[in-house]
Design a protein around this motif. Sequence first.
Motif, mmCIF file in Angstrom:
data_model
loop_
_atom_site.group_PDB
_atom_site.id
_atom_site.type_symbol
_atom_site.label_atom_id
_atom_site.label_comp_id
_atom_site.label_asym_id
_atom_site.label_seq_id
_atom_site.Cartn_x
_atom_site.Cartn_y
_atom_site.Cartn_z
ATOM 1 N N CYS A 87 31.647 -1.782 -28.507
ATOM 2 C CA CYS A 87 32.151 -2.379 -27.268
ATOM 3 C C CYS A 87 33.540 -1.853 -26.919
ATOM 4 O O CYS A 87 33.842 -1.587 -25.748
ATOM 5 N N ALA A 88 34.391 -1.700 -27.909
ATOM 6 C CA ALA A 88 35.734 -1.173 -27.657
ATOM 7 C C ALA A 88 35.662 0.250 -27.125
ATOM 8 O O ALA A 88 36.402 0.626 -26.211
ATOM 9 N N GLU A 89 34.750 1.041 -27.675
ATOM 10 C CA GLU A 89 34.588 2.431 -27.236
ATOM 11 C C GLU A 89 34.160 2.509 -25.777
ATOM 12 O O GLU A 89 34.567 3.417 -25.042
ATOM 13 N N HIS A 90 33.359 1.529 -25.347
ATOM 14 C CA HIS A 90 32.824 1.546 -23.976
ATOM 15 C C HIS A 90 33.510 0.537 -23.057
ATOM 16 O O HIS A 90 33.023 0.285 -21.953
ATOM 17 N N ALA A 91 34.623 -0.037 -23.494
ATOM 18 C CA ALA A 91 35.395 -0.996 -22.689
ATOM 19 C C ALA A 91 34.551 -2.196 -22.256
ATOM 20 O O ALA A 91 34.618 -2.649 -21.110
ATOM 21 N N LYS A 92 33.760 -2.704 -23.187
ATOM 22 C CA LYS A 92 32.983 -3.916 -22.951
ATOM 23 C C LYS A 92 33.654 -5.084 -23.668
ATOM 24 O O LYS A 92 34.082 -4.952 -24.813
ATOM 25 N N ALA A 93 33.764 -6.220 -22.997
ATOM 26 C CA ALA A 93 34.374 -7.400 -23.624
ATOM 27 C C ALA A 93 33.457 -7.966 -24.694
ATOM 28 O O ALA A 93 32.245 -7.706 -24.704
ATOM 29 N N VAL A 94 34.032 -8.762 -25.609
ATOM 30 C CA VAL A 94 33.265 -9.306 -26.726
ATOM 31 C C VAL A 94 33.664 -10.753 -26.983
ATOM 32 O O VAL A 94 34.850 -11.094 -26.962
ATOM 33 N N VAL A 95 32.671 -11.588 -27.256
ATOM 34 C CA VAL A 95 32.892 -12.942 -27.753
ATOM 35 C C VAL A 95 32.290 -12.994 -29.153
ATOM 36 O O VAL A 95 31.085 -12.791 -29.320
ATOM 37 N N VAL A 96 33.131 -13.216 -30.162
ATOM 38 C CA VAL A 96 32.675 -13.215 -31.561
ATOM 39 C C VAL A 96 32.749 -14.634 -32.108
ATOM 40 O O VAL A 96 33.828 -15.211 -32.238
ATOM 41 N N GLY A 97 31.590 -15.189 -32.448
ATOM 42 C CA GLY A 97 31.527 -16.513 -33.044
ATOM 43 C C GLY A 97 31.117 -16.463 -34.500
ATOM 44 O O GLY A 97 30.878 -17.503 -35.125
ATOM 45 N N GLN A 110 41.648 -6.983 -34.218
ATOM 46 C CA GLN A 110 42.947 -6.840 -33.547
ATOM 47 C C GLN A 110 43.123 -5.410 -33.030
ATOM 48 O O GLN A 110 43.625 -5.197 -31.921
ATOM 49 N N THR A 111 42.670 -4.443 -33.805
ATOM 50 C CA THR A 111 42.755 -3.042 -33.378
ATOM 51 C C THR A 111 41.848 -2.784 -32.179
ATOM 52 O O THR A 111 42.252 -2.131 -31.209
ATOM 53 N N PHE A 112 40.619 -3.296 -32.243
ATOM 54 C CA PHE A 112 39.692 -3.107 -31.125
ATOM 55 C C PHE A 112 40.228 -3.757 -29.844
ATOM 56 O O PHE A 112 39.951 -3.285 -28.737
ATOM 57 N N ALA A 113 40.975 -4.841 -30.007
ATOM 58 C CA ALA A 113 41.508 -5.573 -28.854
ATOM 59 C C ALA A 113 42.563 -4.779 -28.096
ATOM 60 O O ALA A 113 42.970 -5.189 -27.010
ATOM 61 N N LYS A 115 41.794 -1.964 -26.967
ATOM 62 C CA LYS A 115 40.971 -1.214 -26.016
ATOM 63 C C LYS A 115 40.106 -2.104 -25.130
ATOM 64 O O LYS A 115 39.636 -1.661 -24.075
ATOM 65 N N THR A 116 39.864 -3.343 -25.562
ATOM 66 C CA THR A 116 39.027 -4.246 -24.775
ATOM 67 C C THR A 116 39.467 -5.684 -25.028
ATOM 68 O O THR A 116 40.327 -5.944 -25.875
ATOM 69 N N ALA A 117 38.885 -6.618 -24.291
ATOM 70 C CA ALA A 117 39.241 -8.035 -24.441
ATOM 71 C C ALA A 117 38.247 -8.720 -25.365
ATOM 72 O O ALA A 117 37.024 -8.558 -25.208
ATOM 73 N N ILE A 118 38.761 -9.489 -26.315
ATOM 74 C CA ILE A 118 37.931 -10.148 -27.319
ATOM 75 C C ILE A 118 38.338 -11.605 -27.452
ATOM 76 O O ILE A 118 39.525 -11.918 -27.544
ATOM 77 N N VAL A 119 37.353 -12.504 -27.457
ATOM 78 C CA VAL A 119 37.566 -13.886 -27.873
ATOM 79 C C VAL A 119 36.914 -14.038 -29.237
ATOM 80 O O VAL A 119 35.712 -13.810 -29.385
ATOM 81 N N PHE A 120 37.722 -14.395 -30.229
ATOM 82 C CA PHE A 120 37.209 -14.606 -31.582
ATOM 83 C C PHE A 120 37.581 -16.011 -32.018
ATOM 84 O O PHE A 120 38.756 -16.389 -32.021
#
Length: 266
Positions: A87-97, A110-113, A115-120
């Motif tokens: 997702c970070a490579e393709h600029a897709k957001a992520v919700v990780v539960g 944190q590193t992937f964030a 490049k993209t937006a993440i809710v963890f």
Amino acid sequence: MRIAVIGAAGRMGKNLIQATVESEGVSLGAAILKPGSSLIGADAGEIAGVGKLGVAAVGSIEECVDDFDVLIDFTSPALSIANAAVCAEHAKAVVVGTTGLNDAEKAQLQTFAEKTAIVFAPNMSVGVNLTLKLLAMAAEILGDDYDVEIVEAHHRHKVDSPSGTALRMGEVVAEALGRDLKECAVYGREGQIGPRTQKEIGFETIRAGDVVGDHSVWFATEGERIEITHKASSRMTFAKGAVRAASWLADKQTGLFDMQDVLNLK
């Protein structure tokens, strides 16, 4: 927002699809199954029991990366990190539960964030996240005079212990009390261990039947006990919270967030 659900044929995946269908402003863009699943190619809505949606399930995230804006992932630590990397490579957001991530895996998020937006968050429930706020308030007011014990119960199939939610509750309380949870946590007790120390935070774990998720934090001193408890009766509460988080990410480009950010509780 087009949502992708991974693990679409599992208990949580089906709830996520249903929550997506029932929520405004979002749609199901992709459903991902285990490679080689016999359900690959089937309609995701029919897999989830919500009726035909016109979204065919696929066997990998790479096959559908152009079909979604945000991925919701409740899988396993290693798989969640791999998916977040894509997702970070393709600029897709992520919700990780996903629960059970170690410090190194959290650092990768944190590193992937960058490049993209993440809710963890270890728990996507709105009620649980309100409970975290209440726990911080209680700990700040009660201070070191009250013993803290955290009791959690889940279904027999849960693989990590204590639960991610219980650990997060411990972290919130420890932070409010100026402690380091890694130094003061006690996980279960057995034998002649002597009296508890004043600043330890105890964890007790129950695994039985089909319990969705119960968490109770005790603040106890001589003469009184305060209990702050949350009980989940359906996985749908986690699914609805995750979809709410996905919607919240619509205007976010980068950054690592949690449900406290989503609910404006900070």
